[in-house]
Design a protein around this motif. Sequence first.
Motif, mmCIF file in Angstrom:
data_model
loop_
_atom_site.group_PDB
_atom_site.id
_atom_site.type_symbol
_atom_site.label_atom_id
_atom_site.label_comp_id
_atom_site.label_asym_id
_atom_site.label_seq_id
_atom_site.Cartn_x
_atom_site.Cartn_y
_atom_site.Cartn_z
ATOM 1 N N THR A 62 -45.075 18.265 2.378
ATOM 2 C CA THR A 62 -46.248 18.700 1.598
ATOM 3 C C THR A 62 -45.819 19.590 0.438
ATOM 4 O O THR A 62 -46.319 19.457 -0.689
ATOM 5 C CB THR A 62 -47.225 19.453 2.507
ATOM 6 N N LEU A 63 -44.887 20.508 0.716
ATOM 7 C CA LEU A 63 -44.395 21.385 -0.339
ATOM 8 C C LEU A 63 -43.677 20.586 -1.430
ATOM 9 O O LEU A 63 -43.892 20.813 -2.633
ATOM 10 C CB LEU A 63 -43.440 22.424 0.261
ATOM 11 N N LEU A 80 -43.232 18.128 -6.901
ATOM 12 C CA LEU A 80 -43.134 16.929 -7.749
ATOM 13 C C LEU A 80 -44.336 16.812 -8.672
ATOM 14 O O LEU A 80 -44.203 16.409 -9.841
ATOM 15 C CB LEU A 80 -43.008 15.684 -6.871
ATOM 16 N N GLN A 81 -45.511 17.150 -8.170
ATOM 17 C CA GLN A 81 -46.701 17.051 -9.018
ATOM 18 C C GLN A 81 -46.675 18.091 -10.135
ATOM 19 O O GLN A 81 -47.243 17.864 -11.217
ATOM 20 C CB GLN A 81 -47.952 17.202 -8.158
ATOM 21 N N LYS A 82 -46.013 19.252 -9.880
ATOM 22 C CA LYS A 82 -45.855 20.228 -10.965
ATOM 23 C C LYS A 82 -44.979 19.676 -12.084
ATOM 24 O O LYS A 82 -45.103 20.099 -13.230
ATOM 25 C CB LYS A 82 -45.233 21.520 -10.407
ATOM 26 N N GLU A 83 -44.100 18.735 -11.716
ATOM 27 C CA GLU A 83 -43.261 18.062 -12.726
ATOM 28 C C GLU A 83 -43.940 16.807 -13.267
ATOM 29 O O GLU A 83 -43.273 15.950 -13.858
ATOM 30 C CB GLU A 83 -41.913 17.684 -12.088
ATOM 31 N N GLN A 135 -35.863 4.142 -10.320
ATOM 32 C CA GLN A 135 -36.117 5.149 -11.354
ATOM 33 C C GLN A 135 -36.921 6.318 -10.780
ATOM 34 O O GLN A 135 -36.631 7.488 -11.059
ATOM 35 C CB GLN A 135 -36.863 4.508 -12.531
ATOM 36 N N TYR A 136 -37.924 6.006 -9.951
ATOM 37 C CA TYR A 136 -38.704 7.058 -9.310
ATOM 38 C C TYR A 136 -37.819 7.881 -8.362
ATOM 39 O O TYR A 136 -37.987 9.113 -8.253
ATOM 40 C CB TYR A 136 -39.883 6.463 -8.546
ATOM 41 N N CYS A 137 -36.896 7.227 -7.677
ATOM 42 C CA CYS A 137 -35.982 7.943 -6.771
ATOM 43 C C CYS A 137 -35.154 8.957 -7.552
ATOM 44 O O CYS A 137 -34.999 10.112 -7.137
ATOM 45 C CB CYS A 137 -35.057 6.962 -6.057
ATOM 46 N N PHE A 138 -34.635 8.543 -8.708
ATOM 47 C CA PHE A 138 -33.787 9.426 -9.507
ATOM 48 C C PHE A 138 -34.592 10.595 -10.071
ATOM 49 O O PHE A 138 -34.118 11.742 -10.078
ATOM 50 C CB PHE A 138 -33.121 8.640 -10.641
ATOM 51 N N LEU A 139 -35.830 10.302 -10.508
ATOM 52 C CA LEU A 139 -36.673 11.374 -11.050
ATOM 53 C C LEU A 139 -37.024 12.386 -9.963
ATOM 54 O O LEU A 139 -37.010 13.599 -10.197
ATOM 55 C CB LEU A 139 -37.949 10.774 -11.660
ATOM 56 N N ALA A 140 -37.354 11.884 -8.772
ATOM 57 C CA ALA A 140 -37.724 12.776 -7.676
ATOM 58 C C ALA A 140 -36.528 13.637 -7.245
ATOM 59 O O ALA A 140 -36.669 14.850 -7.018
ATOM 60 C CB ALA A 140 -38.236 11.959 -6.485
ATOM 61 N N PHE A 141 -35.360 13.025 -7.152
ATOM 62 C CA PHE A 141 -34.169 13.767 -6.732
ATOM 63 C C PHE A 141 -33.815 14.841 -7.764
ATOM 64 O O PHE A 141 -33.484 15.986 -7.400
ATOM 65 C CB PHE A 141 -33.001 12.792 -6.559
ATOM 66 N N THR A 142 -33.936 14.514 -9.025
ATOM 67 C CA THR A 142 -33.644 15.489 -10.082
ATOM 68 C C THR A 142 -34.640 16.642 -10.048
ATOM 69 O O THR A 142 -34.259 17.818 -10.186
ATOM 70 C CB THR A 142 -33.686 14.806 -11.459
ATOM 71 N N ALA A 143 -35.915 16.327 -9.853
ATOM 72 C CA ALA A 143 -36.945 17.374 -9.829
ATOM 73 C C ALA A 143 -36.758 18.299 -8.627
ATOM 74 O O ALA A 143 -36.905 19.525 -8.746
ATOM 75 C CB ALA A 143 -38.333 16.739 -9.803
ATOM 76 N N ARG A 148 -33.981 18.903 -7.017
ATOM 77 C CA ARG A 148 -32.760 19.703 -7.169
ATOM 78 C C ARG A 148 -33.053 20.982 -7.953
ATOM 79 O O ARG A 148 -32.420 22.022 -7.717
ATOM 80 C CB ARG A 148 -31.665 18.908 -7.869
ATOM 81 N N LYS A 149 -34.016 20.933 -8.875
ATOM 82 C CA LYS A 149 -34.376 22.132 -9.636
ATOM 83 C C LYS A 149 -35.009 23.197 -8.737
ATOM 84 O O LYS A 149 -34.914 24.390 -9.033
ATOM 85 C CB LYS A 149 -35.351 21.764 -10.755
ATOM 86 N N SER A 150 -35.661 22.761 -7.661
ATOM 87 C CA SER A 150 -36.317 23.700 -6.734
ATOM 88 C C SER A 150 -35.511 23.861 -5.449
ATOM 89 O O SER A 150 -36.064 24.212 -4.407
ATOM 90 C CB SER A 150 -37.729 23.211 -6.406
ATOM 91 N N SER A 151 -34.210 23.602 -5.521
ATOM 92 C CA SER A 151 -33.392 23.653 -4.307
ATOM 93 C C SER A 151 -33.373 25.045 -3.694
ATOM 94 O O SER A 151 -33.349 25.193 -2.459
ATOM 95 C CB SER A 151 -31.960 23.195 -4.615
ATOM 96 N N ASN A 152 -33.394 26.091 -4.539
ATOM 97 C CA ASN A 152 -33.365 27.451 -4.003
ATOM 98 C C ASN A 152 -34.562 27.730 -3.108
ATOM 99 O O ASN A 152 -34.435 28.354 -2.040
ATOM 100 C CB ASN A 152 -33.317 28.472 -5.142
#
Length: 911
Positions: free
Chosen positions: A672-673, A678-681, A824-832, A834-838
């Motif tokens: 859920t988080l 992802l929706q914020k991106e 393409q969606y997989c790559f976008l989701a993984f990149t997004a 990774r930005k919130s990994s912390n």
Amino acid sequence: MEPFSFGASESLDYPVSIRIINLEGDETPLLYSTLLQRPDLRHIGSNTSSHSDLYVTVQVWAGSKPLTVPVQTSYKAFRNERRWNEWLALPIPYKSLPLNSYLAITIWDLSPAGGKEAQGHAIPFGGTTLPLFDKENQLQKGRQKCLVHRHKQADGNDNTTTPSTLSKKKAGSMKDGATVQDKEAEELERLDKLFKKHEMNEIPRVEWLDQLVYRNTEKRGLKAAKSSVKSVQRQPPRAQDGTGTEQHGYLQEPSVASFMLNVELPRFDFPVVFADHEYPPPPISSLQQLSASQSNIIIKPPPEVSYGPGIKGPGDTSKDDDYRYVRLYDPEVGAKDNPAESKHRRLVRSQHRHGILDKDLRPNAKVRDELNQIMSYSPTHTLLPEEKDLVWKFRYHLTKDKRALTKFVKSVNWQDLSESKQAIQVLGKWTEIEVDDALELLGPTFDNAAVRAYAVERLRKSDDHELLLYLLQLVQALKFEHISTDSGQPTVQTSSLANFLISRAIENFTLGNYFFWYLGVEYDDRSQDQGEEASKMYAKVQYNFMQELEKRSGGKETRTTLKRQAELITVLSKISAEIQASNESIPKKAEKVKSFLADPKNEIVTIDPPIPMPLDPSVIVTGVVPEETRVFKSSLSPIMVTFKTISGSKYPIIFKTGDDLRQDQLVIQIITLMDQLLQKENLDLKLSPYKILATSTAAGASQFVPSQTFAAISSKYRNNPALAYLRQHNPDDRAYLGVRKETLDTYIKSCAGYCVITYILGVGDRHLDNLLLAPDGHFFHADFGFILGRDPKPFAPAVKLSKEMVDAMGGSNPPSEAYLHFKQYCFLAFTALRKSSNLILNLFSLMVHANIPDIKAEPDKAVFKVKERFHLELSEEDAIRHLDGILEDSLSGIIPVVIDRLHDFVQAWRN
């Protein structure tokens, strides 16, 4: 070599025991003239009668020190011989005995006049020291003849002066006239050893022959005793004092007429060999329970072993067998500070540094790059001492960087009062930090109250919707607060986090609903992993929450609602437990549940007034629909209960007992988080995480989503089953693949989202029975019993991407347009993500002590396992390339296909 069975003394939990049998022997009586000259000797019992009353004390010694208090025989009135025949149990078990254990046995005589080594009216008649282990480190057993040293108390020392047996060298140094007696004594000693073997059934029993041997040996023993007494009587009598010394002060040498004490030790079926209990060295990680933010509790690597000359190291490939490995273990390496580093830190951070110069310090280009590198570290990264000093030096400059706060807190030695005081002053000047950093400061590695209060102040600015995303972890963070379990002290005054959560929970019912159930489950956890103190703490927080709730306007009605929710869950738990324990068929179980729900006595068919559903407080339920109840075919027999809502719709849930749903609850919360992130991106991947709530450690409810498993779809449709299923429910002849564009788009996006999320979380045990597809195209996973890379099947793929899933997109060979969109969606989701990994790593660090199976298996590695999946060490392009390789390997590998077929075979065999 024949097998040899034996037992270890460390496993023998039985008290040390000894049977005092009797005293044998005689001695030359004192002259009457001696008794006239020495009135004190005539009052000693053994000088007046050869069968005077005596008692025996036994004490365990080791290392020339007593291990126990002495144990004494009861009173016995002797007539013809001194025979006790009494078992004594000493207050120490065999497993606690060291190898150099002795039994110090002292025979006590009575004399009202006292004497040397007297204890009141008791003086030592004689003593003997019996070792409990022989020269072969075996426990002594059976009958033992112990030499009594007259007028001496058994000392029990390692180099005892009262040994139970004389060495052969000393026994052979007798006079030539005693040669005949020595040979007879040796023969009797040999027979005595054979009798011991006979008692232990080591020699076959022959009744008539045994009786002859017993009588013959008894006669020889009596004859030897008489001859020894006569030889003593032929010697000139000695005038002695009461201590057994001659008048000129020399000790009396033991003769063949010395006293022997017969004792018996317990016999065991097998030899008992000494084995000391070896305590395993404490793991270094166990020494880091206080705070890793403190400089002297740094998680350090194991000490590097330095190998000397002639010692083979791990990297040495030579074949010399004479080399040996030497491992050095220092348990303090993980907890003790390096004194040189500590001195250096005090010099660098001394009082005079807290001045105008520090406030005006600005880093040059090189130092700025170093600081930026430090700021980019993940929460699990351990700062080096040089990096901590650098952060401390430019602390005022870094107050403008919100990323630097957690690094600064890790750089402070909070045990140094002066340094911690300076750090708190700087803390108040820092720019506002992000929520993920605030969550990190509430983790187990930060225990300073001021730091945690600062993090709570940041959370106060979050709205209720955002707070709900982290509520599960914040409830776990209460374990790291200093909350007293004393009932007389309010929780809100001792914990800023508890005060914050209670204040927000009483203002918002949704928050209060989940807060109530999260606290209840933790209080219900009475396992050893949780600990009694944690359970008491959660009970106290829940009690204070209810107290504060009643003070608020309308709080009593809210408390009544929560109570009615608990009653509803109790009713469902009761029928679920009964169905699970029943051995009836599935139809009979279903009828039983329907009749139970329809019974007005249970007050569930109509709920008046309506109450919010504990699983989802936004849904107000008015009762159940008994005729729509189902019982699923499973070992736990979960039941599906359909509720009527106040809006007229229906809300089905699945309730089951016998299973801890907290791990599934955690995964759904993280999904859920991630959906929110992802929706914020601006990336909506049509995720549909269903609601799930653990109501206790062994029961819980989950939302039922109408859908079909891929296994069921594959059995119904032969060719391209998922696409056929979507065509049936969403046909469109003009659209691509004959499926409505919105439906196919939902399917592609949800497949991509769940593939990436389940890869990051390491979800295991993936097969076609827990991959589900809704009629509107929503794809989702269920059953999260294995996470963080754990999987019951060997060689399981990192991502579950089956041929059935890809075929519904048009196939991958050659890659269809829909499949390329999926990647393409997989790559976008993984990149997004990774930005919130912390943020995700900090949430998992708060769950380290949550008693969740796959986390508590290796709690110190749980966060690192998630971090590994992000591949933060790689650039964005390399990370995408790595994920692409994983997707292709999962799709083209033969192992996933074999696993699915094997799973289908097992399920068919069970059915």
